[in-house]
Design a protein around this motif. Structure first.
Motif, PDB file in Angstrom:
ATOM      1  N   ASP A 182      50.441  47.408  31.666  1.00  0.00           N
ATOM      2  CA  ASP A 182      50.289  46.309  32.678  1.00  0.00           C
ATOM      3  C   ASP A 182      48.421  46.514  32.949  1.00  0.00           C
ATOM      4  OD1 ASP A 182      52.950  45.630  32.773  1.00  0.00           O
ATOM      5  OD2 ASP A 182      53.036  46.747  34.165  1.00  0.00           O
ATOM      6  N   TYR A 183      48.229  45.980  32.068  1.00  0.00           N
ATOM      7  CA  TYR A 183      46.359  45.951  32.336  1.00  0.00           C
ATOM      8  C   TYR A 183      46.078  44.868  32.261  1.00  0.00           C
ATOM      9  CZ  TYR A 183      41.383  45.711  30.691  1.00  0.00           C
ATOM     10  OH  TYR A 183      40.538  45.422  30.904  1.00  0.00           O
ATOM     11  N   SER A 184      45.112  43.975  32.938  1.00  0.00           N
ATOM     12  CA  SER A 184      44.743  43.466  33.168  1.00  0.00           C
ATOM     13  C   SER A 184      43.228  43.068  33.464  1.00  0.00           C
ATOM     14  CB  SER A 184      45.656  41.843  34.037  1.00  0.00           C
ATOM     15  OG  SER A 184      44.939  42.682  35.385  1.00  0.00           O
ATOM     16  N   VAL A 185      42.517  41.861  33.143  1.00  0.00           N
ATOM     17  CA  VAL A 185      40.961  42.004  33.428  1.00  0.00           C
ATOM     18  C   VAL A 185      41.011  40.943  34.674  1.00  0.00           C
ATOM     19  CG1 VAL A 185      40.339  41.319  31.231  1.00  0.00           C
ATOM     20  CG2 VAL A 185      38.867  42.364  32.433  1.00  0.00           C
ATOM     21  N   GLN A 186      39.687  40.829  35.115  1.00  0.00           N
ATOM     22  CA  GLN A 186      38.864  39.801  35.751  1.00  0.00           C
ATOM     23  C   GLN A 186      37.488  39.636  35.952  1.00  0.00           C
ATOM     24  OE1 GLN A 186      41.003  36.872  37.015  1.00  0.00           O
ATOM     25  NE2 GLN A 186      38.828  36.059  37.503  1.00  0.00           N
ATOM     26  N   ARG A 187      37.022  38.085  35.117  1.00  0.00           N
ATOM     27  CA  ARG A 187      35.795  38.748  35.026  1.00  0.00           C
ATOM     28  C   ARG A 187      34.778  38.024  36.303  1.00  0.00           C
ATOM     29  NH1 ARG A 187      32.683  34.137  33.951  1.00  0.00           N
ATOM     30  NH2 ARG A 187      35.171  33.223  32.422  1.00  0.00           N
ATOM     31  N   THR A 188      33.883  38.643  37.226  1.00  0.00           N
ATOM     32  CA  THR A 188      33.824  37.821  38.329  1.00  0.00           C
ATOM     33  C   THR A 188      32.026  37.398  38.098  1.00  0.00           C
ATOM     34  OG1 THR A 188      33.631  39.831  39.072  1.00  0.00           O
ATOM     35  CG2 THR A 188      35.439  38.661  39.647  1.00  0.00           C
ATOM     36  N   VAL A 189      31.952  37.916  37.029  1.00  0.00           N
ATOM     37  CA  VAL A 189      30.243  37.350  36.961  1.00  0.00           C
ATOM     38  C   VAL A 189      29.987  37.119  35.594  1.00  0.00           C
ATOM     39  CG1 VAL A 189      27.670  38.006  37.160  1.00  0.00           C
ATOM     40  CG2 VAL A 189      29.397  38.816  38.570  1.00  0.00           C
ATOM     41  N   SER A 190      29.510  36.556  35.310  1.00  0.00           N
ATOM     42  CA  SER A 190      28.453  36.042  33.655  1.00  0.00           C
ATOM     43  C   SER A 190      27.083  35.763  33.950  1.00  0.00           C
ATOM     44  CB  SER A 190      29.563  35.624  32.763  1.00  0.00           C
ATOM     45  OG  SER A 190      30.813  35.374  32.746  1.00  0.00           O
ATOM     46  N   ARG A 191      26.657  35.807  32.922  1.00  0.00           N
ATOM     47  CA  ARG A 191      24.879  35.423  33.037  1.00  0.00           C
ATOM     48  C   ARG A 191      24.336  35.290  31.712  1.00  0.00           C
ATOM     49  NH1 ARG A 191      23.691  39.641  36.515  1.00  0.00           N
ATOM     50  NH2 ARG A 191      22.051  41.002  35.539  1.00  0.00           N
TER      51      ARG A 191
ATOM     52  N   PHE B 199      42.647  40.114  24.237  1.00  0.00           N
ATOM     53  CA  PHE B 199      42.681  42.559  24.165  1.00  0.00           C
ATOM     54  C   PHE B 199      43.303  42.625  25.236  1.00  0.00           C
ATOM     55  CE2 PHE B 199      40.719  45.762  26.855  1.00  0.00           C
ATOM     56  CZ  PHE B 199      40.596  46.420  25.669  1.00  0.00           C
ATOM     57  N   SER B 200      44.226  41.979  26.610  1.00  0.00           N
ATOM     58  CA  SER B 200      45.108  42.691  27.621  1.00  0.00           C
ATOM     59  C   SER B 200      46.060  42.415  26.900  1.00  0.00           C
ATOM     60  CB  SER B 200      45.012  41.599  28.592  1.00  0.00           C
ATOM     61  OG  SER B 200      43.482  41.675  29.574  1.00  0.00           O
ATOM     62  N   GLU B 201      46.533  41.569  25.859  1.00  0.00           N
ATOM     63  CA  GLU B 201      47.593  41.095  25.279  1.00  0.00           C
ATOM     64  C   GLU B 201      47.527  42.113  24.008  1.00  0.00           C
ATOM     65  OE1 GLU B 201      47.755  37.273  23.925  1.00  0.00           O
ATOM     66  OE2 GLU B 201      48.550  36.537  25.672  1.00  0.00           O
ATOM     67  N   ALA B 202      46.231  42.433  23.580  1.00  0.00           N
ATOM     68  CA  ALA B 202      46.733  43.832  22.526  1.00  0.00           C
ATOM     69  C   ALA B 202      46.450  44.727  23.604  1.00  0.00           C
ATOM     70  CB  ALA B 202      45.346  43.728  21.912  1.00  0.00           C
ATOM     71  N   TYR B 203      46.250  45.431  24.122  1.00  0.00           N
ATOM     72  CA  TYR B 203      46.759  46.528  25.190  1.00  0.00           C
ATOM     73  C   TYR B 203      47.542  47.005  25.128  1.00  0.00           C
ATOM     74  CZ  TYR B 203      45.208  49.991  28.479  1.00  0.00           C
ATOM     75  OH  TYR B 203      44.680  51.376  28.750  1.00  0.00           O
TER      76      TYR B 203
ATOM     77  N   ALA C 127      19.745  36.769  24.192  1.00  0.00           N
ATOM     78  CA  ALA C 127      20.421  36.483  22.959  1.00  0.00           C
ATOM     79  C   ALA C 127      22.372  37.186  23.400  1.00  0.00           C
ATOM     80  CB  ALA C 127      20.263  37.129  21.820  1.00  0.00           C
ATOM     81  N   TYR C 128      21.954  37.750  24.621  1.00  0.00           N
ATOM     82  CA  TYR C 128      23.643  37.889  25.318  1.00  0.00           C
ATOM     83  C   TYR C 128      24.212  37.493  26.478  1.00  0.00           C
ATOM     84  CZ  TYR C 128      21.363  41.822  22.013  1.00  0.00           C
ATOM     85  OH  TYR C 128      20.835  42.483  20.204  1.00  0.00           O
ATOM     86  N   VAL C 129      25.154  38.028  26.410  1.00  0.00           N
ATOM     87  CA  VAL C 129      25.646  37.399  28.035  1.00  0.00           C
ATOM     88  C   VAL C 129      26.473  38.779  28.525  1.00  0.00           C
ATOM     89  CG1 VAL C 129      27.845  35.860  28.558  1.00  0.00           C
ATOM     90  CG2 VAL C 129      26.592  35.265  27.394  1.00  0.00           C
ATOM     91  N   PHE C 130      26.075  39.285  29.903  1.00  0.00           N
ATOM     92  CA  PHE C 130      26.786  39.722  30.522  1.00  0.00           C
ATOM     93  C   PHE C 130      27.725  39.465  31.016  1.00  0.00           C
ATOM     94  CE2 PHE C 130      26.199  41.357  34.858  1.00  0.00           C
ATOM     95  CZ  PHE C 130      26.628  43.011  34.951  1.00  0.00           C
ATOM     96  N   ASN C 131      28.445  40.172  30.992  1.00  0.00           N
ATOM     97  CA  ASN C 131      29.796  40.443  32.521  1.00  0.00           C
ATOM     98  C   ASN C 131      29.844  40.683  32.800  1.00  0.00           C
ATOM     99  OD1 ASN C 131      30.442  37.692  30.850  1.00  0.00           O
ATOM    100  ND2 ASN C 131      31.964  38.463  29.448  1.00  0.00           N
ATOM    101  N   ALA C 132      30.999  41.134  34.106  1.00  0.00           N
ATOM    102  CA  ALA C 132      31.530  42.463  35.302  1.00  0.00           C
ATOM    103  C   ALA C 132      32.561  41.782  35.706  1.00  0.00           C
ATOM    104  CB  ALA C 132      30.274  42.512  36.311  1.00  0.00           C
ATOM    105  N   GLY C 133      33.489  42.501  36.285  1.00  0.00           N
ATOM    106  CA  GLY C 133      34.667  42.214  36.702  1.00  0.00           C
ATOM    107  C   GLY C 133      35.365  42.943  37.039  1.00  0.00           C
ATOM    108  N   THR C 134      36.451  43.179  37.475  1.00  0.00           N
ATOM    109  CA  THR C 134      37.801  44.280  37.229  1.00  0.00           C
ATOM    110  C   THR C 134      38.711  44.504  37.030  1.00  0.00           C
ATOM    111  OG1 THR C 134      39.168  42.062  39.142  1.00  0.00           O
ATOM    112  CG2 THR C 134      37.041  43.481  40.116  1.00  0.00           C
ATOM    113  N   TRP C 135      39.384  45.402  36.796  1.00  0.00           N
ATOM    114  CA  TRP C 135      40.721  45.505  35.314  1.00  0.00           C
ATOM    115  C   TRP C 135      41.617  46.170  36.533  1.00  0.00           C
ATOM    116  CZ3 TRP C 135      42.413  50.622  35.149  1.00  0.00           C
ATOM    117  CH2 TRP C 135      41.515  51.492  35.475  1.00  0.00           C
ATOM    118  N   GLU C 136      42.902  46.075  36.161  1.00  0.00           N
ATOM    119  CA  GLU C 136      44.133  46.276  36.493  1.00  0.00           C
ATOM    120  C   GLU C 136      44.967  47.058  35.968  1.00  0.00           C
ATOM    121  OE1 GLU C 136      45.914  44.129  39.350  1.00  0.00           O
ATOM    122  OE2 GLU C 136      44.498  43.594  40.672  1.00  0.00           O
ATOM    123  N   ALA C 137      46.134  47.782  35.887  1.00  0.00           N
ATOM    124  CA  ALA C 137      47.040  49.085  34.945  1.00  0.00           C
ATOM    125  C   ALA C 137      47.471  49.671  36.181  1.00  0.00           C
ATOM    126  CB  ALA C 137      45.988  49.648  33.827  1.00  0.00           C
ATOM    127  N   LYS C 138      48.840  50.268  35.101  1.00  0.00           N
ATOM    128  CA  LYS C 138      49.603  51.009  35.624  1.00  0.00           C
ATOM    129  C   LYS C 138      50.122  51.781  34.835  1.00  0.00           C
ATOM    130  CE  LYS C 138      52.235  47.812  38.445  1.00  0.00           C
ATOM    131  NZ  LYS C 138      53.503  46.882  38.855  1.00  0.00           N
TER     132      LYS C 138
END
Length: 144
Positions: A87-96, A38-42, A100-111
């Motif tokens: 220069d978008y990037s994402v970092q997943r910090t929580v997954s559980r 996704f980051s590469e596509a962005y 039938a689903y997975v919850f994710n949360a994290g941070t993103w950065e861009a300029k």
């Protein structure tokens, strides 16, 4: 010696975080790979690849509004790219797993130009035809 090798391999297998969505076992690497693509596509402005990360009926909540469906989400990304975010990037910090689903949360950065921005996200993932897809995403910009 064979027992020691087998024990080591079993320990490695249990150390890798795994989750199940719709009967498929996923590991953290699969989710990291999805974020990487996704980051590469962005960063190359590939709106179709960005939108394809979401299910057809996904919902995306951002500071700019609520976007329902893949086409509306594609347009929201187009607007973000027109602002000059790069220069978008994402970092997943929580997954559980959650049923039938997975919850994710994290941070993103861009300029924007040389000015850095960052924030937080949460998303709910599902499996669609063997591919990870986002069914809901909420994005927030961190306060200055």
């Amino acid at each position: 010696m064979a027992f020691r090798s087998a024990s080591f391999i079993l320990c490695l297998l249990f150390a890798i975080p795994r989750m199940t969505i719709a009967g498929e076992t996923l590991d953290a690497a699969a989710m990291d790979e999805m974020h990487k693509h996704f980051s590469e596509a962005y960063n190359r402005g590939d709106l179709n690849s960005m939108a394809a990360t979401f299910t057809e009926n996904a919902v995306r909540v951002t500071p700019s509004g609520i976007f329902q469906g893949r086409d509306a989400i594609r347009r929201s990304f187009s607007d973000a790219l027109k602002l000059g975010l790069h220069d978008y990037s994402v970092q997943r910090t929580v997954s559980r797993p959650e049923g039938a689903y997975v919850f994710n949360a994290g941070t993103w950065e861009a300029k924007m130009g040389d000015r850095p921005f960052h924030g937080y996200y949460s998303s709910i993932l599902t499996s669609e035809n063997g591919q990870l897809r986002i069914i809901e995403e909420t994005v927030a910009v961190a306060a200055p």
